[in-house]
Design a protein around this motif. Structure first.
Motif, short mmCIF file in Angstrom:
data_model
loop_
_atom_site.label_atom_id
_atom_site.label_comp_id
_atom_site.label_asym_id
_atom_site.label_seq_id
_atom_site.Cartn_x
_atom_site.Cartn_y
_atom_site.Cartn_z
N ARG A 123 5.30 -0.50 -7.75
CA ARG A 123 4.82 0.13 -6.53
C ARG A 123 3.43 0.74 -6.70
N THR A 124 2.77 0.93 -5.59
CA THR A 124 1.54 1.70 -5.59
C THR A 124 1.88 3.18 -5.73
N LEU A 126 1.54 -6.64 -0.75
CA LEU A 126 1.93 -5.24 -0.72
C LEU A 126 2.73 -4.93 0.53
N ASP A 127 3.65 -3.97 0.40
CA ASP A 127 4.41 -3.49 1.56
C ASP A 127 5.14 -4.64 2.25
N ASP A 128 5.98 -5.36 1.47
CA ASP A 128 6.77 -6.48 1.99
C ASP A 128 5.90 -7.57 2.62
N ARG A 140 3.00 -7.25 4.14
CA ARG A 140 2.18 -6.88 5.30
C ARG A 140 0.70 -6.85 4.96
N LEU A 143 -2.07 1.15 4.48
CA LEU A 143 -1.27 1.22 3.25
C LEU A 143 -0.92 2.68 2.97
N SER A 144 0.37 2.98 2.99
CA SER A 144 0.82 4.35 2.72
C SER A 144 1.39 4.45 1.31
N ASN A 160 3.61 4.66 -2.12
CA ASN A 160 4.77 4.08 -2.82
C ASN A 160 5.22 2.74 -2.22
N LYS A 161 4.30 1.86 -1.96
CA LYS A 161 4.65 0.55 -1.39
C LYS A 161 4.81 -0.49 -2.50
#
Length: 480
Positions: A74-75, A126-128, A130, A153-154, A156-157
């Protein structure tokens, strides 16, 4: 008509109300999933205890699945709120950057080997999926990327590499500790996240047995490598979960439907269980009814032969957890009326290796070619009813056993219904009559109905099923 396809529902804050829990069981909950990516061990233990207690009060058996978190790729977090990435921008994933100090240009990453796992030209999602990044350069701890598809991008993705290839081990230190908790809970199944090979499945089983656990192992298919090694993984596991979220990110969304069909078919052919999961009725997190597309998705999985369909956030944190289970229940029931679902030629030309397996296949052939109302299978380990459940049929299979672990395990088997039943005599006629009486008491059969009974000459012996009998309810001489 009884529903054959099983419903797995994820537990969370939305299911903690005792009234909601009772309604979930009444609505048809078969298996409770405890997601160890969230909440403390104590919370999961309380939920497992609560669902078993309430299921017992309802005269039911509900299985419990512990779902391990797996490697966190994760980020990190952003210092001043979510970052907006524009197409063409450069953005850096830096494994040495502080995890709580992300900026619109750079963010930390929880997965330290990332720079070793990627090369220039790779695509990171990232993020499924997106946000899509193209790897431009790898320098030390930093992976510099060009934004191909931007967005917000928020914190913990998730990060995936298109086509797979990230070398993170399936079992983390947290997972090893969680397996010990699963053993304490006496989980009926433990689901491992991101396995790449049969070795990952075997390791999880070894750890669970060492901790005193006796549950089955579910391999979650969510890596491209898992699809490449699928036959060995299915053979090593007790069940597979087709986790379409991460899997779709790695192999591409358009590839998921045919892969899903193939995995369900492979699991059935290899006498293993399949669970179809992820976004099955996701709109019901907010809405009281599913979309028509979601209804079709669930129905198609049922028609394909999946053993179970799963709800995630819909029940864990959704506004309508009971309505979600009820919706899934009615969709399954209607889909199961399709002719292809109630009859099959599966394994008609196969050679069997065991006597109990041959009895199971003989029973299902008879059930599908005679007006049989029910199958009463006296079982210790549940193996006989597992083989039976691989054959498409409209005839309910009742697993009669004194072993609570077996009753909970078979709660995941398509078309199998567990019943507490203790054999108290070696007299076959008496045992047959008592089994029939139990089905009659449940309102499943009545006088004149045909029932198939399977059992072994020696009661209490695993793998000992060696006989099938056709009995007529109410015709006592036929019970000998």
């Amino acid at each position: 008509m009884q529903r054959r396809t099983k419903i797995v529902a994820t537990f969370g804050p939305a299911t903690d109300d005792p009234k909601v829990l009772d309604k979930l069981i009444e609505a048809g909950l078969d298996v409770a999933r405890l997601n160890f990516s969230h909440d403390r061990h104590e919370v999961h233990m309380q939920r497992a205890e609560a669902v078993r207690e309430r299921a017992k009060a309802h005269g039911r058996e509900v299985g419990v699945v512990v779902d391990l978190q797996g490697p966190k790729i994760r980020t990190g977090k952003f210092k001043k709120g979510p970052a907006t990435l524009q197409e063409g921008d450069m953005f850096v994933l830096d494994v040495d950057h502080p995890l709580d100090a992300g900026t619109p240009e750079r963010v930390g990453v929880t997965y330290k080997p990332l720079p070793q796992d990627v090369n220039r030209g790779d695509t990171l999602l990232l993020d499924d999926g997106r946000i899509v990044l193209w790897v431009d350069q790898v320098d030390g701890s930093a992976v510099t990327c060009r934004v191909v598809v931007g967005g917000v991008l928020s914190n913990n993705k998730g990060i995936n590499r298109q086509g797979g290839g990230l070398t993170a081990k399936a079992l983390t230190d947290k997972d090893r500790e969680d397996i010990r908790t699963a053993a304490k809970i006496q989980a009926d199944y433990v689901a491992i996240s991101f396995p790449r090979s049969a070795d990952d499945v075997n390791e999880a089983r070894k750890l669970l047995r060492a901790a005193g656990g006796h549950g089955g192992i579910i391999a979650k298919i969510e890596r491209a490598e898992a699809v490449q090694n699928i036959e060995a993984i299915i053979d090593a596991a007790d069940a597979i979960m087709i986790a379409r979220g991460d899997l779709g990110v790695e192999i591409g969304d358009a590839a998921v439907p045919p892969i899903q069909k193939r995995l369900i078919k492979l699991a059935r052919e290899r006498n293993k269980i399949s669970i179809t999961a992820t976004q099955m009725m996701e709109s019901m997190i907010e809405n009281a009814i599913p979309t028509r597309a979601e209804v079709s998705d669930v129905a198609n999985a049922v028609i394909d032969g999946t053993d179970a369909v799963m709800l995630s956030a819909e029940t864990a944190v959704g506004k309508h957890p009971v309505a979600a289970v009820m919706a899934m229940d009615r969709v399954c029931r209607v889909a199961e009326q399709e002719p292809d679902v109630t009859m099959s030629a599966h394994r008609m030309r196969a050679m069997f290796k065991r006597v109990d397996e041959a009895i199971a296949m003989c029973t299902m052939y008879t059930a599908n070619h005679l007006d049989v109302k029910a199958i009463a299978a006296l079982t210790e380990s549940g193996s006989t009813v597992l083989w039976m459940s691989r054959i498409s049929s409209a005839v309910p299979i009742y697993a009669l056993t004194s072993k609570v672990e077996t009753r909970r395990k078979v709660s995941l088997y398509r078309g199998v219904y567990p019943i507490a039943f203790t054999v108290t005599t070696s007299d076959h006629a008496t045992v047959n009559k008592e089994a029939i009486d139990e089905l009659r008491r449940l309102g499943t059969v009545r006088d004149g109905d045909l029932v198939l009974i399977t059992k072994g000459d020696l009661t209490g012996v695993m793998g000992g099923t060696n006989a099938m009998k056709i009995a007529i309810v109410g015709n006592l001489p036929e019970f000998s």
